[in-house]
Motif scaffolding. Sequence first.
Motif, PDB file in Angstrom:
ATOM      1  N   GLY A  36      29.163   0.631  48.266  1.00  0.00           N
ATOM      2  CA  GLY A  36      29.878   0.893  47.126  1.00  0.00           C
ATOM      3  C   GLY A  36      29.467  -0.121  45.936  1.00  0.00           C
ATOM      4  O   GLY A  36      28.164  -0.720  45.650  1.00  0.00           O
ATOM      5  N   GLY A  37      30.205  -0.817  45.715  1.00  0.00           N
ATOM      6  CA  GLY A  37      29.742  -1.898  44.848  1.00  0.00           C
ATOM      7  C   GLY A  37      28.968  -3.301  45.364  1.00  0.00           C
ATOM      8  O   GLY A  37      28.244  -3.306  44.015  1.00  0.00           O
ATOM      9  N   THR A  38      28.971  -3.165  46.310  1.00  0.00           N
ATOM     10  CA  THR A  38      28.006  -3.952  47.403  1.00  0.00           C
ATOM     11  C   THR A  38      27.261  -3.328  48.312  1.00  0.00           C
ATOM     12  O   THR A  38      27.966  -3.379  48.866  1.00  0.00           O
ATOM     13  N   GLN A  39      26.310  -3.548  48.245  1.00  0.00           N
ATOM     14  CA  GLN A  39      25.292  -2.921  48.984  1.00  0.00           C
ATOM     15  C   GLN A  39      24.776  -3.880  49.713  1.00  0.00           C
ATOM     16  O   GLN A  39      23.636  -4.213  49.766  1.00  0.00           O
ATOM     17  N   GLU A  40      25.251  -4.358  51.250  1.00  0.00           N
ATOM     18  CA  GLU A  40      24.468  -5.516  51.847  1.00  0.00           C
ATOM     19  C   GLU A  40      25.534  -5.202  52.883  1.00  0.00           C
ATOM     20  O   GLU A  40      26.522  -5.105  53.543  1.00  0.00           O
ATOM     21  N   ARG A  41      23.860  -6.003  54.022  1.00  0.00           N
ATOM     22  CA  ARG A  41      25.002  -6.002  55.672  1.00  0.00           C
ATOM     23  C   ARG A  41      24.918  -8.085  56.307  1.00  0.00           C
ATOM     24  O   ARG A  41      23.812  -8.238  55.638  1.00  0.00           O
ATOM     25  N   ILE A  42      25.653  -8.138  56.195  1.00  0.00           N
ATOM     26  CA  ILE A  42      26.283  -9.623  56.920  1.00  0.00           C
ATOM     27  C   ILE A  42      26.221  -9.854  58.080  1.00  0.00           C
ATOM     28  O   ILE A  42      27.203  -9.065  58.425  1.00  0.00           O
ATOM     29  N   VAL A  43      25.181 -10.646  58.747  1.00  0.00           N
ATOM     30  CA  VAL A  43      25.111 -10.699  60.195  1.00  0.00           C
ATOM     31  C   VAL A  43      25.764 -11.904  60.314  1.00  0.00           C
ATOM     32  O   VAL A  43      24.474 -13.583  59.985  1.00  0.00           O
ATOM     33  N   TRP A  44      26.787 -12.445  61.120  1.00  0.00           N
ATOM     34  CA  TRP A  44      26.838 -13.621  62.118  1.00  0.00           C
ATOM     35  C   TRP A  44      26.387 -13.545  63.164  1.00  0.00           C
ATOM     36  O   TRP A  44      26.605 -12.480  64.005  1.00  0.00           O
ATOM     37  N   VAL A  45      25.216 -14.869  64.148  1.00  0.00           N
ATOM     38  CA  VAL A  45      24.701 -14.960  64.504  1.00  0.00           C
ATOM     39  C   VAL A  45      25.437 -15.801  65.774  1.00  0.00           C
ATOM     40  O   VAL A  45      25.537 -17.391  65.402  1.00  0.00           O
ATOM     41  N   TYR A  46      26.289 -15.606  67.241  1.00  0.00           N
ATOM     42  CA  TYR A  46      27.300 -17.092  67.413  1.00  0.00           C
ATOM     43  C   TYR A  46      25.992 -17.033  68.911  1.00  0.00           C
ATOM     44  O   TYR A  46      25.778 -16.015  69.551  1.00  0.00           O
ATOM     45  N   GLY A  47      25.851 -18.504  69.198  1.00  0.00           N
ATOM     46  CA  GLY A  47      25.318 -18.862  70.528  1.00  0.00           C
ATOM     47  C   GLY A  47      25.412 -20.342  70.818  1.00  0.00           C
ATOM     48  O   GLY A  47      25.754 -20.810  70.155  1.00  0.00           O
ATOM     49  N   GLY A  83      17.057 -20.373  58.273  1.00  0.00           N
ATOM     50  CA  GLY A  83      17.107 -21.470  57.461  1.00  0.00           C
ATOM     51  C   GLY A  83      18.711 -21.459  56.563  1.00  0.00           C
ATOM     52  O   GLY A  83      18.744 -21.884  56.128  1.00  0.00           O
ATOM     53  N   ALA A  84      19.209 -20.025  56.715  1.00  0.00           N
ATOM     54  CA  ALA A  84      20.425 -19.371  56.521  1.00  0.00           C
ATOM     55  C   ALA A  84      21.709 -19.298  57.115  1.00  0.00           C
ATOM     56  O   ALA A  84      21.397 -19.046  58.403  1.00  0.00           O
ATOM     57  N   ALA A  85      22.572 -19.239  56.667  1.00  0.00           N
ATOM     58  CA  ALA A  85      23.640 -19.650  57.601  1.00  0.00           C
ATOM     59  C   ALA A  85      24.671 -17.538  57.733  1.00  0.00           C
ATOM     60  O   ALA A  85      24.679 -17.775  58.887  1.00  0.00           O
ATOM     61  N   THR A  86      23.574 -16.734  57.404  1.00  0.00           N
ATOM     62  CA  THR A  86      24.044 -16.048  57.640  1.00  0.00           C
ATOM     63  C   THR A  86      22.642 -14.823  57.234  1.00  0.00           C
ATOM     64  O   THR A  86      21.346 -15.584  56.758  1.00  0.00           O
ATOM     65  N   TYR A  87      22.300 -13.886  58.489  1.00  0.00           N
ATOM     66  CA  TYR A  87      21.092 -13.127  58.182  1.00  0.00           C
ATOM     67  C   TYR A  87      21.750 -11.759  57.046  1.00  0.00           C
ATOM     68  O   TYR A  87      22.332 -11.068  57.008  1.00  0.00           O
ATOM     69  N   ARG A  88      20.486 -10.800  56.290  1.00  0.00           N
ATOM     70  CA  ARG A  88      21.467 -10.264  55.284  1.00  0.00           C
ATOM     71  C   ARG A  88      20.515  -9.073  55.191  1.00  0.00           C
ATOM     72  O   ARG A  88      18.689  -9.606  55.270  1.00  0.00           O
ATOM     73  N   LEU A  89      20.649  -7.893  54.988  1.00  0.00           N
ATOM     74  CA  LEU A  89      19.546  -6.513  54.967  1.00  0.00           C
ATOM     75  C   LEU A  89      20.923  -5.854  53.777  1.00  0.00           C
ATOM     76  O   LEU A  89      21.625  -6.260  54.011  1.00  0.00           O
ATOM     77  N   PRO A  90      19.867  -4.721  53.487  1.00  0.00           N
ATOM     78  CA  PRO A  90      20.320  -4.087  52.205  1.00  0.00           C
ATOM     79  C   PRO A  90      21.161  -3.152  52.934  1.00  0.00           C
ATOM     80  O   PRO A  90      20.437  -2.587  53.770  1.00  0.00           O
ATOM     81  N   THR A  91      22.267  -2.175  52.264  1.00  0.00           N
ATOM     82  CA  THR A  91      22.863  -1.230  52.559  1.00  0.00           C
ATOM     83  C   THR A  91      22.199   0.383  52.414  1.00  0.00           C
ATOM     84  O   THR A  91      21.621   0.091  50.884  1.00  0.00           O
ATOM     85  N   SER A  92      22.007   0.403  52.483  1.00  0.00           N
ATOM     86  CA  SER A  92      22.026   2.603  51.951  1.00  0.00           C
ATOM     87  C   SER A  92      23.322   3.029  50.801  1.00  0.00           C
ATOM     88  O   SER A  92      24.145   1.924  50.992  1.00  0.00           O
ATOM     89  N   THR A  93      22.575   3.402  49.941  1.00  0.00           N
ATOM     90  CA  THR A  93      23.479   3.982  48.837  1.00  0.00           C
ATOM     91  C   THR A  93      24.346   5.411  49.475  1.00  0.00           C
ATOM     92  O   THR A  93      23.680   5.791  49.999  1.00  0.00           O
ATOM     93  N   VAL A  94      25.674   4.776  49.301  1.00  0.00           N
ATOM     94  CA  VAL A  94      26.193   6.164  49.394  1.00  0.00           C
ATOM     95  C   VAL A  94      27.489   6.383  47.944  1.00  0.00           C
ATOM     96  O   VAL A  94      27.252   6.293  47.282  1.00  0.00           O
ATOM     97  N   THR A  95      27.547   7.855  48.246  1.00  0.00           N
ATOM     98  CA  THR A  95      28.692   9.222  47.326  1.00  0.00           C
ATOM     99  C   THR A  95      30.207   7.816  47.219  1.00  0.00           C
ATOM    100  O   THR A  95      30.220   7.073  48.375  1.00  0.00           O
ATOM    101  N   PRO A  96      30.609   7.833  46.133  1.00  0.00           N
ATOM    102  CA  PRO A  96      32.079   7.315  46.091  1.00  0.00           C
ATOM    103  C   PRO A  96      32.558   7.887  46.981  1.00  0.00           C
ATOM    104  O   PRO A  96      33.350   8.676  47.118  1.00  0.00           O
ATOM    105  N   LYS A  97      33.902   6.524  47.850  1.00  0.00           N
ATOM    106  CA  LYS A  97      34.644   6.712  48.793  1.00  0.00           C
ATOM    107  C   LYS A  97      35.604   6.528  48.141  1.00  0.00           C
ATOM    108  O   LYS A  97      36.918   7.506  49.512  1.00  0.00           O
ATOM    109  N   LEU A  98      35.988   5.777  47.397  1.00  0.00           N
ATOM    110  CA  LEU A  98      37.355   5.512  46.762  1.00  0.00           C
ATOM    111  C   LEU A  98      37.740   5.247  45.631  1.00  0.00           C
ATOM    112  O   LEU A  98      36.357   5.178  44.632  1.00  0.00           O
TER     113      LEU A  98
END
Length: 361
Positions: A36-47, A83-98
């Motif tokens: 929607g308004g933000t199109q991003e995948r935010i990934v935390w890696v623990y270990g 070198g970043a706190a999280t790994y980020r990727l773009p997400t796909s565009t979707v039709t309005p859901k809300l």
Amino acid sequence: MKKTMMGAALLGTGLLAGCTMTGPGSLRVHEVALYGGTQERIVWVYGALEGGRGSVKVNGTPLDLRPQISDPLALPGTLSVNGAATYRLPTSTVTPKLAVTRDTLGRFSVPVNEARGTVYFTDGRTWLRLNGASGANLTALPVSGLRGAGELTDAEADVLSRALTGQGPLAVTVLPEAEVPDPRLTVEPTPAEYRHTALYIQSGVPTLAAQPGTPAAPPTAGGRVTVTELASGTNAAQNNPAVQLATSQSALNALYRVAYGNQTGAPGVPALRTGETVVGVFLGQRPTGGYGVRVTGASVQGGTLTLTVEIRSPGAGAITTQALTSPWTLVRVPGVFQSVQLVDGSGRPVQLGGGAGGQTR
């Protein structure tokens, strides 16, 4: 000599091809996908790292893991990724859901909620949870951000809520797995735990005028006056900063056309009561979400109306909606005025930029 060098090169190539990912101990991967308004995948890696360094592959891409850095999204137990706190990727565009609106009395309407799940709302400062997934005249209760949303841990919900706070009025709901367009990430080596949460974000939730009540008392010279927000949003048909005053119904109609000019389904214009002024404050076009304006007080001195305003802008590295915005607010004050000035909370003059002078119509 050439044969020896070629043999060494081939041997090196073979060794590289045979390398495997040196994943951290107790590898866990938690992902939140924003639509929607933000199109991003935010990934935390623990270990836990051995020797201070490790690596994984995500969707076939090798990633370097090191001890975590200082960052608003960094969490205890997580590792830095490239070198970043999280790994980020773009997400796909979707039709309005809300689709959510609120009124100036704090009631909500949700005509569209394809996810049919809990709706969270932030005005840019605090978080609420609506008492229904759809319908009109819904109330809401204060909550601790996005805690309880999807598979987010409390710590992840807290940092994500803080990152979204300050982005202006937002509504958020969890998307069911069947409605998420992007497949889950592939991770090598296989993590001991993989959590996935998909959220749909409606940015720029509009504020609509509630039914008019008793007119406010007229202002006294040099005193504070009551200020009531009529409506606000982030998508005005106004490219340049401006402050406009409306002292007639036709002028108020024009203000609403500017405020809602880039939206479909604009609300009806309320009646302008005798002896009052409506002021529109427009920030003009901004490159992303995260910008906003709010009027927090008003006073009168010598026929000039002074509005105290709070202007928001996104911080460095903030999660923002990636679209052009044009934030605005309309407020109602008792009294008829020909000029207006803006000040901040300390009383210092605020300049919105070129074209910000007041105009009475």
